[in-house]
Design a protein around this motif. Structure first.
Motif, PDB file in Angstrom:
ATOM      1  N   LEU A  95      32.859  18.869  14.232  1.00 15.14           N
ATOM      2  CA  LEU A  95      31.573  18.390  14.687  1.00 15.14           C
ATOM      3  C   LEU A  95      30.442  19.736  14.575  1.00 15.14           C
ATOM      4  O   LEU A  95      30.607  20.796  14.915  1.00 15.14           O
ATOM      5  CB  LEU A  95      31.523  18.105  16.419  1.00 15.14           C
ATOM      6  N   SER A 138      37.769   8.377  11.407  1.00 14.33           N
ATOM      7  CA  SER A 138      37.603   8.281  13.008  1.00 14.33           C
ATOM      8  C   SER A 138      37.104   6.817  13.051  1.00 14.33           C
ATOM      9  O   SER A 138      36.695   6.161  12.176  1.00 14.33           O
ATOM     10  CB  SER A 138      36.570   9.254  13.203  1.00 14.33           C
ATOM     11  N   PHE A 147      24.766   9.856  18.606  1.00 17.95           N
ATOM     12  CA  PHE A 147      24.944  11.261  19.348  1.00 17.95           C
ATOM     13  C   PHE A 147      25.714  12.169  18.054  1.00 17.95           C
ATOM     14  O   PHE A 147      25.879  13.278  18.131  1.00 17.95           O
ATOM     15  CB  PHE A 147      25.790  11.509  20.642  1.00 17.95           C
ATOM     16  N   LEU A 148      25.935  11.433  16.885  1.00 28.08           N
ATOM     17  CA  LEU A 148      26.660  12.224  15.936  1.00 28.08           C
ATOM     18  C   LEU A 148      26.315  11.610  14.456  1.00 28.08           C
ATOM     19  O   LEU A 148      27.304  11.414  13.800  1.00 28.08           O
ATOM     20  CB  LEU A 148      28.277  11.712  15.959  1.00 28.08           C
ATOM     21  N   TYR A 151      28.171  13.562  11.636  1.00 28.05           N
ATOM     22  CA  TYR A 151      29.646  13.385  11.512  1.00 28.05           C
ATOM     23  C   TYR A 151      30.150  11.938  11.040  1.00 28.05           C
ATOM     24  O   TYR A 151      31.019  11.699  10.374  1.00 28.05           O
ATOM     25  CB  TYR A 151      29.917  13.760  12.867  1.00 28.05           C
ATOM     26  N   PHE A 185      38.427   8.350  20.580  1.00 31.36           N
ATOM     27  CA  PHE A 185      38.668   9.771  21.361  1.00 31.36           C
ATOM     28  C   PHE A 185      40.088   9.984  21.579  1.00 31.36           C
ATOM     29  O   PHE A 185      40.885   9.034  22.070  1.00 31.36           O
ATOM     30  CB  PHE A 185      37.720   9.718  22.496  1.00 31.36           C
ATOM     31  N   MET A 190      38.639  19.331  20.492  1.00 35.16           N
ATOM     32  CA  MET A 190      37.494  18.776  19.658  1.00 35.16           C
ATOM     33  C   MET A 190      36.498  18.002  21.010  1.00 35.16           C
ATOM     34  O   MET A 190      35.306  18.033  20.884  1.00 35.16           O
ATOM     35  CB  MET A 190      37.616  17.766  18.698  1.00 35.16           C
ATOM     36  N   ILE A 194      33.987  19.534  24.925  1.00 37.24           N
ATOM     37  CA  ILE A 194      32.716  19.130  25.273  1.00 37.24           C
ATOM     38  C   ILE A 194      32.626  18.454  26.798  1.00 37.24           C
ATOM     39  O   ILE A 194      32.082  18.800  27.607  1.00 37.24           O
ATOM     40  CB  ILE A 194      32.359  18.060  24.472  1.00 37.24           C
ATOM     41  N   ILE A 195      33.910  17.715  27.353  1.00 39.00           N
ATOM     42  CA  ILE A 195      33.853  17.340  28.579  1.00 39.00           C
ATOM     43  C   ILE A 195      33.935  18.434  29.672  1.00 39.00           C
ATOM     44  O   ILE A 195      33.148  18.504  30.514  1.00 39.00           O
ATOM     45  CB  ILE A 195      35.371  16.404  28.689  1.00 39.00           C
ATOM     46  N   ILE A 205      26.850  18.494  19.483  1.00 41.51           N
ATOM     47  CA  ILE A 205      26.481  16.965  19.275  1.00 41.51           C
ATOM     48  C   ILE A 205      25.073  16.599  20.025  1.00 41.51           C
ATOM     49  O   ILE A 205      24.848  17.661  20.668  1.00 41.51           O
ATOM     50  CB  ILE A 205      27.670  16.217  19.829  1.00 41.51           C
ATOM     51  N   ALA A 211      27.729  10.601  24.887  1.00 39.87           N
ATOM     52  CA  ALA A 211      28.865  10.844  24.527  1.00 39.87           C
ATOM     53  C   ALA A 211      30.062  10.636  25.605  1.00 39.87           C
ATOM     54  O   ALA A 211      31.039   9.858  25.544  1.00 39.87           O
ATOM     55  CB  ALA A 211      29.226  12.112  23.450  1.00 39.87           C
ATOM     56  N   ILE A 212      29.959  11.588  26.783  1.00 41.75           N
ATOM     57  CA  ILE A 212      30.916  11.498  27.663  1.00 41.75           C
ATOM     58  C   ILE A 212      30.988  10.246  28.379  1.00 41.75           C
ATOM     59  O   ILE A 212      32.049   9.655  28.638  1.00 41.75           O
ATOM     60  CB  ILE A 212      30.451  12.599  28.664  1.00 41.75           C
ATOM     61  N   THR A 215      33.124   7.987  26.217  1.00 41.46           N
ATOM     62  CA  THR A 215      34.585   8.235  26.667  1.00 41.46           C
ATOM     63  C   THR A 215      35.128   7.693  27.901  1.00 41.46           C
ATOM     64  O   THR A 215      36.214   7.365  28.000  1.00 41.46           O
ATOM     65  CB  THR A 215      34.757   9.788  26.648  1.00 41.46           C
TER      66      THR A 215
HETATM   67  C1  LIG Z   1      32.717  13.765  25.555  1.00 36.84           C
HETATM   68  C2  LIG Z   1      33.399  13.828  24.398  1.00 36.84           C
HETATM   69  C3  LIG Z   1      32.561  14.040  23.275  1.00 36.84           C
HETATM   70  C4  LIG Z   1      33.265  14.350  22.073  1.00 36.84           C
HETATM   71  C5  LIG Z   1      32.422  14.694  21.054  1.00 36.84           C
HETATM   72  C6  LIG Z   1      32.080  13.442  20.356  1.00 36.84           C
HETATM   73  O1  LIG Z   1      30.946  13.139  20.624  1.00 36.84           O
HETATM   74  C7  LIG Z   1      32.853  12.945  19.266  1.00 36.84           C
HETATM   75  C8  LIG Z   1      34.207  12.611  19.324  1.00 36.84           C
HETATM   76  C9  LIG Z   1      34.752  12.123  18.311  1.00 36.84           C
HETATM   77  C10 LIG Z   1      35.565  13.152  18.009  1.00 36.84           C
HETATM   78  C11 LIG Z   1      36.258  13.125  16.979  1.00 36.84           C
HETATM   79  C12 LIG Z   1      35.716  11.655  16.637  1.00 36.84           C
HETATM   80  O2  LIG Z   1      36.133  11.166  15.697  1.00 36.84           O
HETATM   81  C13 LIG Z   1      35.277  10.930  17.798  1.00 36.84           C
HETATM   82  C14 LIG Z   1      34.041  10.030  17.606  1.00 36.84           C
HETATM   83  C15 LIG Z   1      34.469   8.641  18.068  1.00 36.84           C
HETATM   84  C16 LIG Z   1      33.090   7.937  18.193  1.00 36.84           C
HETATM   85  C17 LIG Z   1      33.197   6.687  18.502  1.00 36.84           C
HETATM   86  C18 LIG Z   1      32.068   5.859  18.818  1.00 36.84           C
HETATM   87  C19 LIG Z   1      32.301   4.628  19.168  1.00 36.84           C
HETATM   88  C20 LIG Z   1      31.009   3.821  19.831  1.00 36.84           C
HETATM   89  O3  LIG Z   1      30.323   4.422  20.281  1.00 36.84           O
HETATM   90  O4  LIG Z   1      31.591   2.607  20.010  1.00 36.84           O
END
Ligand SMILES: CCCCCC(=O)/C=C/[C@H]1C=CC(=O)[C@@H]1CCCCCCC(=O)O
Ligand SMILES: NC(=O)C1=CN([C@@H]2O[C@H](COP(=O)(O)OP(=O)(O)OC[C@H]3O[C@@H](n4cnc5c(N)ncnc54)[C@H](O)[C@@H]3O)[C@@H](O)[C@H]2O)C=CC1
Length: 262
Positions: A95, A138, A147-148, A151, A185, A190, A194-195, A205, A211-212, A215
């Motif tokens: 990331l 992923s 947020f990504l 990525y 997740f 990785m 972050i958490i 990110i 993102a948290i 999750t």
């Molecule tokens: C708090 C945890 C944050 C972790 C970092 C992050 O933002 C990404 C996490 C990923 C790690 C590897 C991945 O491939 C993950 C991404 C998955 C994203 C899924 C989003 C789906 C959605 O929003 O519905």
């Protein structure tokens, strides 16, 4: 594929999924050459895996997959040690939204290079035996996440690239299969860094709080959940073109089951 007696190359194998995938293949009687940019982590995993499965079954190679020559050397070293390559796992990924060019280099360009190198070595015309290539994408390969963005772009790219090559009758005739693994997740560094707010991790990110929150809604898979799906793909008689999603609430789900758009 029957794993017993096969040889696998796995990138990003010092920790996380790569280490767990290496262990799962070793447990089933494969030999594993794993690579990582992290030398001390790689050496530590090498010691642990060699103690369990024997020095002659597992080999660590220091390799930055973003460096073409180091990636070529990884294949040379695996062939010199184990004489063949039957399974290639392009797993290394990062990331890095601020350094998005690096994210593309590692997640996308290196995955393509690893795939092309594996196709060359698995080709029976070059002395190969065919084989299976698993590229680690992923959930972010199928869904957007604001947020990504960088990525997500790389993970969409992995999916499109792998599915496209899987349609090529040339590789099918060479006994080569390509499949994509799409975890949501999971509890590797990785995500857990972050958490837990480890130094520097939240800068990788955008909008870490969002993102948290996601999750918390989606849940977090164990590494064992993802390894179970990985092994299912490798051991299937035909995984060519498969896209396997795994998330906490729904478990394993195959996408695009008709495999083509036509
Ligand atoms: C708090 C945890 C944050 C972790 C970092 C992050 O933002 C990404 C996490 C990923 C790690 C590897 C991945 O491939 C993950 C991404 C998955 C994203 C899924 C989003 C789906 C959605 O929003 O519905
Ligand atoms: N953990 C998760 O929730 C999810 C992870 N993924 C993907 O799974 C793959 C593995 O991730 P994790 O095990 O979770 O991460 P991780 O951060 O625990 O492990 C990644 C490994 O790759 C190595 N690596 C990083 N850059 C490298 C480079 N340039 N060359 C060689 N090795 C390098 C790291 O040193 C590390 O050992 C990645 O492609 C990631 O994008 C996909 C979906 C979910």
């Amino acid at each position: 594929m029957k794993v017993l007696g096969k040889v696998a190359v796995i990138t990003g194998g010092a920790r996380g999924f790569g280490k767990a995938f290496s262990e799962a293949l070793l447990k089933r009687g494969a030999k594993v050459c794993f690579a990582d940019i992290d030398v001390s982590g790689g050496q530590q995993s090498q010691r642990e895996l060699a103690a369990k499965f024997g020095e002659t079954s597992v080999h660590f190679v220091k390799c930055d997959v973003a460096k073409e020559e180091e990636f070529r050397d990884l294949f040379r070293e695996c062939l010199s040690k184990f004489k063949k390559i039957n399974i290639m796992v392009n797993n290394a990924g990062i990331l890095d939204e601020a350094g998005w060019e690096k994210c593309i280099d590692v997640n996308m360009t290196a995955m393509m290079r690893g795939t092309y190198l594996a196709l060359e070595k698995m080709n029976p015309e070059n002395g190969g035996e065919g084989g299976t290539i698993i590229n680690v994408s992923s959930f972010a390969g199928l869904y957007p996440a604001h947020f990504l963005p960088a990525y997500v772009a790389t993970k969409h790219g992995i999916l499109g690239f792998t599915r496209s090559l899987a349609m090529d009758p040339l590789y099918q005739s060479q006994g080569i299969q390509l499949a994509t693994l799409c975890p949501a997740f999971a509890s590797t560094n990785m995500v857990t860094d972050i958490i837990q707010g480890e130094a520097g991790s939240r800068q990788k990110i955008l909008y870490p709080d969002v993102a948290i929150k996601i999750t918390e809604n989606m849940g977090i898979c164990s590494v064992a959940d993802i390894t179970d799906g990985f092994i299912e793909l490798v051991e299937k008689e035909n995984c060519n073109g498969d896209v396997l999603l795994i998330d906490k609430k729904n478990g394993k789900q195959y996408q695009f089951v008709n495999k083509t758009t036509s």
